[in-house]
Structure formats: structure tokens, C-alpha cells
Design an enzyme around this catalytic site. Structure first.
Site, mmCIF file in Angstrom:
data_model
loop_
_atom_site.group_PDB
_atom_site.id
_atom_site.type_symbol
_atom_site.label_atom_id
_atom_site.label_comp_id
_atom_site.label_asym_id
_atom_site.label_seq_id
_atom_site.Cartn_x
_atom_site.Cartn_y
_atom_site.Cartn_z
ATOM 1 N N HIS A 264 19.504 -35.742 -2.800
ATOM 2 C CA HIS A 264 18.523 -34.801 -3.310
ATOM 3 C C HIS A 264 17.014 -34.971 -3.023
ATOM 4 O O HIS A 264 16.459 -34.225 -2.162
ATOM 5 C CB HIS A 264 18.775 -34.780 -5.083
ATOM 6 C CG HIS A 264 18.311 -33.633 -5.687
ATOM 7 N ND1 HIS A 264 17.709 -32.405 -5.223
ATOM 8 C CD2 HIS A 264 18.245 -33.258 -7.065
ATOM 9 C CE1 HIS A 264 17.208 -31.836 -6.057
ATOM 10 N NE2 HIS A 264 17.696 -32.128 -7.173
ATOM 11 N N HIS A 305 20.226 -27.268 5.710
ATOM 12 C CA HIS A 305 20.173 -27.344 4.221
ATOM 13 C C HIS A 305 21.625 -26.640 3.597
ATOM 14 O O HIS A 305 22.142 -25.940 4.164
ATOM 15 C CB HIS A 305 18.869 -26.277 3.826
ATOM 16 C CG HIS A 305 18.471 -26.449 2.328
ATOM 17 N ND1 HIS A 305 18.918 -25.883 1.316
ATOM 18 C CD2 HIS A 305 17.558 -27.106 1.857
ATOM 19 C CE1 HIS A 305 18.391 -26.011 0.269
ATOM 20 N NE2 HIS A 305 17.432 -27.040 0.737
ATOM 21 N N ASP A 363 11.680 -31.338 4.158
ATOM 22 C CA ASP A 363 11.413 -32.597 4.484
ATOM 23 C C ASP A 363 11.037 -32.969 5.828
ATOM 24 O O ASP A 363 10.514 -34.181 5.777
ATOM 25 C CB ASP A 363 12.656 -33.516 3.746
ATOM 26 C CG ASP A 363 12.855 -33.321 2.386
ATOM 27 O OD1 ASP A 363 11.954 -33.197 1.553
ATOM 28 O OD2 ASP A 363 13.951 -33.092 2.094
HETATM 29 N N1 CMC Z 1 22.382 -33.191 11.934
HETATM 30 C C1 CMC Z 1 23.526 -33.158 12.673
HETATM 31 N N2 CMC Z 1 24.498 -32.126 12.556
HETATM 32 C C2 CMC Z 1 24.529 -31.610 11.090
HETATM 33 C C3 CMC Z 1 23.163 -31.852 10.340
HETATM 34 C C4 CMC Z 1 22.246 -32.536 10.705
HETATM 35 N N3 CMC Z 1 21.103 -32.699 10.161
HETATM 36 N N4 CMC Z 1 23.520 -31.017 9.181
HETATM 37 C C5 CMC Z 1 24.869 -30.436 9.482
HETATM 38 N N5 CMC Z 1 25.298 -30.708 10.656
HETATM 39 C C6 CMC Z 1 26.597 -30.086 11.130
HETATM 40 C C7 CMC Z 1 27.725 -30.748 10.460
HETATM 41 O O1 CMC Z 1 28.148 -31.847 11.032
HETATM 42 C C8 CMC Z 1 28.631 -29.645 10.408
HETATM 43 O O2 CMC Z 1 29.258 -29.583 11.625
HETATM 44 P P1 CMC Z 1 30.834 -28.983 11.954
HETATM 45 O O3 CMC Z 1 30.641 -27.509 11.434
HETATM 46 O O4 CMC Z 1 30.808 -29.182 13.295
HETATM 47 O O5 CMC Z 1 31.488 -30.065 11.251
HETATM 48 C C9 CMC Z 1 27.627 -28.417 10.044
HETATM 49 O O6 CMC Z 1 26.564 -28.763 10.639
HETATM 50 C C10 CMC Z 1 27.611 -27.946 8.648
HETATM 51 O O7 CMC Z 1 27.307 -29.250 7.966
HETATM 52 P P2 CMC Z 1 27.621 -29.158 6.611
HETATM 53 O O8 CMC Z 1 27.405 -30.669 6.092
HETATM 54 O O9 CMC Z 1 28.822 -28.677 6.052
HETATM 55 O O10 CMC Z 1 26.454 -28.516 5.800
HETATM 56 P P3 CMC Z 1 25.930 -28.485 4.147
HETATM 57 O O11 CMC Z 1 25.186 -27.139 4.151
HETATM 58 O O12 CMC Z 1 27.049 -29.157 3.503
HETATM 59 O O13 CMC Z 1 25.062 -29.831 4.340
HETATM 60 C C11 CMC Z 1 22.775 -30.866 4.121
HETATM 61 C C12 CMC Z 1 23.409 -29.811 4.341
HETATM 62 C C13 CMC Z 1 21.396 -30.585 3.980
HETATM 63 C C14 CMC Z 1 23.424 -32.076 3.410
HETATM 64 C C15 CMC Z 1 23.161 -31.396 5.826
HETATM 65 O O14 CMC Z 1 22.535 -30.317 6.517
HETATM 66 C C16 CMC Z 1 22.472 -32.685 5.877
HETATM 67 O O15 CMC Z 1 22.743 -33.480 5.808
HETATM 68 N N6 CMC Z 1 21.126 -32.625 6.549
HETATM 69 C C17 CMC Z 1 20.346 -33.838 6.910
HETATM 70 C C18 CMC Z 1 19.819 -34.434 5.448
HETATM 71 C C19 CMC Z 1 18.580 -33.644 5.094
HETATM 72 O O16 CMC Z 1 17.528 -33.190 5.732
HETATM 73 N N7 CMC Z 1 18.548 -33.121 3.544
HETATM 74 C C20 CMC Z 1 17.461 -32.430 2.992
HETATM 75 C C21 CMC Z 1 17.541 -31.241 2.491
HETATM 76 S S1 CMC Z 1 16.327 -30.198 1.962
HETATM 77 C C22 CMC Z 1 15.690 -30.779 0.545
HETATM 78 C C23 CMC Z 1 16.195 -30.127 -0.635
HETATM 79 O O17 CMC Z 1 16.045 -28.696 -0.709
HETATM 80 O O18 CMC Z 1 16.383 -30.580 -1.926
#
Ligand code: CMC
Length: 424
Positions: A264, A305, A363
Site C-alpha cells: 500500500h 496500478h 510513486d
Molecule cells: N513490472 C512488470 N510487469 C508488471 C508490473 C510491473 N510493475 N505490474 C504488472 N505487471 C504485469 C504482470 O506481470 C501481469 O502480466 P501477465 O498478464 O503477463 O501475467 C500484468 O502486468 C498484470 O499485472 P497484475 O499484477 O495482474 O496487475 P494488478 O493490477 O493486480 O497489480 C500492481 C497492480 C500495482 C500491484 C502492480 O502493477 C505492481 O506490482 N506494480 C509495482 C509496485 C508499485 O509500483 N505499486 C504502487 C502502486 S501506486 C500506490 C497507490 O496508489 O497506493
């Protein structure tokens, strides 16, 4: 509210459920009547569940839109300041010039902590994480103001809001001062909200602190961009705790606890670690390849995100602010900034990131700004919590000033059915 219905078939049974529309955004199906039919909905993580009705913040993740009380975040970041945004989030409308002046003055009247609260800081080890200290100290506010708190009194709720907005920078800065063994610096009411925060962080009693206006403006932008984000994990935690009638200070402490987790509030810290690990622009291609490799757990921190599947509107403002701060400090050639800019460019042109709609989030640049200002990484989430307090409080206030019930989710039970205790 509606005469539209959705029909749900469960076995032989057909159940009609009302459908509601908000002012904007997807419709919702009212499933409250399902319990009388003997079924529940199942939605771990609340992915498809609207847990409340709210008029504070709206996010359209597909189009990169974030509105507070209808106003786009980019416009608020450009034309408003954090305290005016606090007023807007709390009251629903922007203040008149007169109301704004009065609000700023009122907040200044509440910036000091009860002197007894100093003792709470001294109860912690010097190496305690500042989030742990903040969580404890904010919870302790409930012991100082509990006798004056009638949740049904609009006036008392307003005073509580003023206290929290005013005291959070003092608490946040004192968490830092305590951890480095420097004396606590008292608030100065001749300074703006963000200038005062900087002087409590970096001032010392033996010399006068002169806040840098560019850095103070950047801090104010960071406060604005983190002020609220709809029903995220920490806000939902505050609402759930508040639904029991708990002290609002204790509820805010529960929000701080929920924000602390790396999924988070901790991502800006992770971005900085990643940029340091990449170390040189020449290594970027290697890390992009790692991020795309399904067998490698590495992810580009600050990208992607859960809600924004288009650009995060806060990220653009953060990128501009990063340039202003680094140029003010003569750090335009900062190697981490160069890595961040190059990484952003390469990722935005790469099919992997384009197809998955992965854009920089808030971020990606905020850690660089905080680091340039001189704020240690352990304080990043504390600053997030301090900024988000107004969002948490506005949601708590919206809930308790209307009709609400105690939050009580149900479950899909997968344990043992009834069995007898073995008697021999
Ligand atoms: N780098 C590489 N690949 C990624 C990334 C990333 N940062 N984020 C998502 N993917 C890929 C993931 O591997 C998946 O690929 P595939 O469809 O081939 O399996 C696809 O994109 C969808 O990913 P997901 O995990 O299902 O997406 P999500 O919406 O559940 O996750 C997230 C969102 C923020 C957890 C993720 O993008 C992530 O881990 N980002 C890095 C951490 C980060 O920067 N977090 C801050 C969020 S902003 C703060 C706030 O508002 O609170």
C-alpha cells in the site's frame, strides 16, 4: 433511487435485485436482500464490491481520472494548496476567500501537541520505525480528547478534524527528530503548512530555519497528491473501525497501520531501492528484460496500478515537481533522475508495457523528490500517512454523519462441519 432490477438465478430460485446509478461510474447491484434468500456474495479483496456510498472522490482508472468533490487532481495541484483541499474534502465545496483564511488560521491554532505527549515518544526505542511511533502516538490522541468526543456532534467532529490536520505534521516531524536524537522543534505559526513541516523536520533550536519556497511548494504538492484515493485498503480500514463507534483518533491509527504495508504505502521507497540497484543507465535494458521475464520475480516498481489502467494523473504532476526540485537544488544531473527518465521512456515504448497498460504511478517520482529534499526513506510512508489523514477523516466523517451499520462481512466457510468432541 431506481426502478431497474437485476435478476439472479440460484438453482430454481430467481431473485430480483435493485440496480443503482451514481453520478458517474459503473452501476451497482444492491445485494443486501440476498441474505434473506439464504445466499451471500463472495468477493475476497472487494474487487467487485461497493462497500459504501460516498460523494468525496471519484476514480476512473480506464481513463486516468481522479476527482475530489468533482475537481480534477491536476487542477487542484496547480491552483489550490493542501489546506484548501482539506477544506474541500471535508465540506464538499471550495471555501470562499474569507472561509479559506479562517480555516488556515484555525489550523494554526491547533499545531502544538499536549506537552504530556512528548512522553509517548520517549517510550519508544530510538531505532523504532517512525511508522510504529506515529501509529502509537496518533492512537494515544484518543486518550487526550476522548471525554470531548460526541460522535453525533457536528461541532466536535469539526474540531477533531482541525486537530488532526494541524497536529499530524508535528507528530510526523517529531517521529523523525526522535529517531535521530535531535530536540523536538515546535511548530511556527508564521509559516505555511508545508514550510512549518520542513522547519520541524530540518530546523534546530540553535539557529533560525529559512524554508526554501520551491521545496515547500513541492512538499505541498506531495500532500495534495496523497490526500485521498477513494475506498483503498487504509480508508476502508478506517471506515470499518469507525463503524463500531470507536474514537476517530483510534480509527486514524488503524488507517496508519493498514497503510504501513509494502503493498500500500511503501512503494515509493521500493522505487528508490530499484533505481539504486539499477545503478547506471547502461543497465536499464537488463532490468527491463528482467521485468518482462515470467520466471524472474522482479517488477518495475512505480509502474502499473490496480485501478489505473491508463496513466496515473498524479504521476505527471510528480514528474514536473521532481524537475523543479532537482533544478532548484542543482541536481539536474542526479544519476537516479537520469535512470528514472530513461527507464520511463524505454518502458513506455515497449510492447510488453503498452499491451498490459503499465504506466508510471504516483510513486515513480515521489521518492526522488523526497530524497532530494533530504527526507530519509523510512519517513516516506509517514509523509503519505500525514497527507492521507484528511482523506481518512473525511470518509469517517461522511459515514458517521449519515446512516450506517457496523461493518460485518460474511464468509464462505470451508472448515469442518459440526462434529462431536472426543470423550475418550
Ligand atoms: N513490472 C512488470 N510487469 C508488471 C508490473 C510491473 N510493475 N505490474 C504488472 N505487471 C504485469 C504482470 O506481470 C501481469 O502480466 P501477465 O498478464 O503477463 O501475467 C500484468 O502486468 C498484470 O499485472 P497484475 O499484477 O495482474 O496487475 P494488478 O493490477 O493486480 O497489480 C500492481 C497492480 C500495482 C500491484 C502492480 O502493477 C505492481 O506490482 N506494480 C509495482 C509496485 C508499485 O509500483 N505499486 C504502487 C502502486 S501506486 C500506490 C497507490 O496508489 O497506493
Amino acid at each position: 433511487m431506481t426502478d431497474r432490477k437485476a435478476t439472479l438465478s440460484v438453482g430454481e430460485q430467481s431473485i430480483e435485485l435493485p440496480v443503482y446509478s451514481g453520478t458517474v461510474g459503473p452501476d451497482v447491484i444492491d445485494v443486501r436482500g440476498l441474505v434473506q434468500q439464504g445466499v451471500f456474495t463472495y468477493d475476497p479483496g472487494f474487487v467487485s464490491t461497493a462497500a459504501c456510498e460516498s460523494a468525496i472522490t471519484y476514480i476512473d482508472g480506464a481513463n486516468g481520472v481522479l476527482l475530489h468533490r468533482g475537481y480534477p487532481i491536476e487542477q487542484l495541484a496547480e491552483h489550490s494548496d493542501y489546506l484548501e483541499l482539506c477544506y474541500l474534502l471535508l465540506n464538499g465545496e471550495l471555501p470562499s476567500a474569507e472561509e479559506n483564511k479562517k480555516f488556515h488560521e484555525t489550523i494554526k491554532n491547533h499545531t502544538m501537541l499536549h506537552d504530556q505527549m512528548r512522553n509517548f515518544f520517549h517510550g519508544f526505542r530510538r531505532d523504532a520505525h517512525p511508522m510504529a511511533i506515529m501509529c502509537g502516538v496518533v492512537g494515544a490522541l484518543s486518550a487526550f480528547y476522548h471525554d470531548q468526543m460526541d460522535l453525533k456532534s457536528e461541532e466536535q467532529r469539526e474540531i477533531t478534524a482541525h486537530r488532526l490536520i494541524a497536529k499530524m505534521p508535528t507528530i510526523a516531524a517529531w517521529c523523525y527528530k526522535y529517531s535521530i536524537g535531535q530536540p523536538f522543534v515546535y511548530p511556527r505559526n508564521d509559516l505555511s503548512y508545508s514550510e512549518n513541516f520542513l522547519q520541524m523536520m530540518f530546523g534546530v533550536p540553535c539557529e533560525e530555519y529559512k524554508p526554501n519556497p520551491v521545496l515547500a511548494k513541492a512538499m505541498d504538492k506531495i500532500f495534495i497528491l496523497h490526500a485521498d484515493h477513494e475506498q483503498n485498503a487504509s480508508t476502508s480500514t478506517v471506515r470499518l473501525a469507525g463503524s463500531t463507534g470507536a474514537s476517530p483518533y483510534a480509527c486514524i491509527a488503524s488507517g496508519i497501520a493498514a497503510l504501513w504495508g509494502p503493498a500500500h504505502g511503501g512503494a515509493n521507497e521500493a522505487v528508490l531501492d530499484m533505481l539504486n540497484e539499477i545503478g547506471d543507465v547502461d543497465n536499464i535494458e537488463t532490468y527491463i528484460a528482467k521485468a518482462k521475464d515470467k520466471d524472474d520475480p522482479f517488477r518495475l516498481m512505480g509502474f502499473g496500478h490496480r485501478v489505473y489502467k491508463n496513466f496515473d494523473p498524479r504521476a505527471k504532476v510528480m514528474a514536473e515537481t521532481a524537475h523543479e526540485v532537482l533544478s532548484e537544488l542543482g541536481m539536474e544531473d542526479d544519476p537516479l533522475l537520469k535512470i528514472a527518465q530513461r527507464l520511463e521512456k524505454i518502458a513506455l515504448e515497449d510492447d510488453y508495457f503498452i499491451e498490459r497498460k503499465l504506466y508510471p504511478n504516483v510513486d515513480f517520482y515521489s521518492g526522488l523528490i523526497l530524497k532530494a529534499i533530504g527526507i530519509p526513506t523510512s519517513m516516506f510512508t509517514v509523509i503519505f500517512a500525514m497527507s492521507r489523514t484528511i482523506g481518512w477523516y473525511s470518509h469517517w466523517n461522511e459515514m458517521v454523519s449519515g446512516d450506517y451499520r457496523i461493518g460485518r462481512p460474511r464468509q464462505l466457510y470451508t472448515g469442518s462441519p459440526k462434529r462431536d468432541y472426543p470423550t475418550k
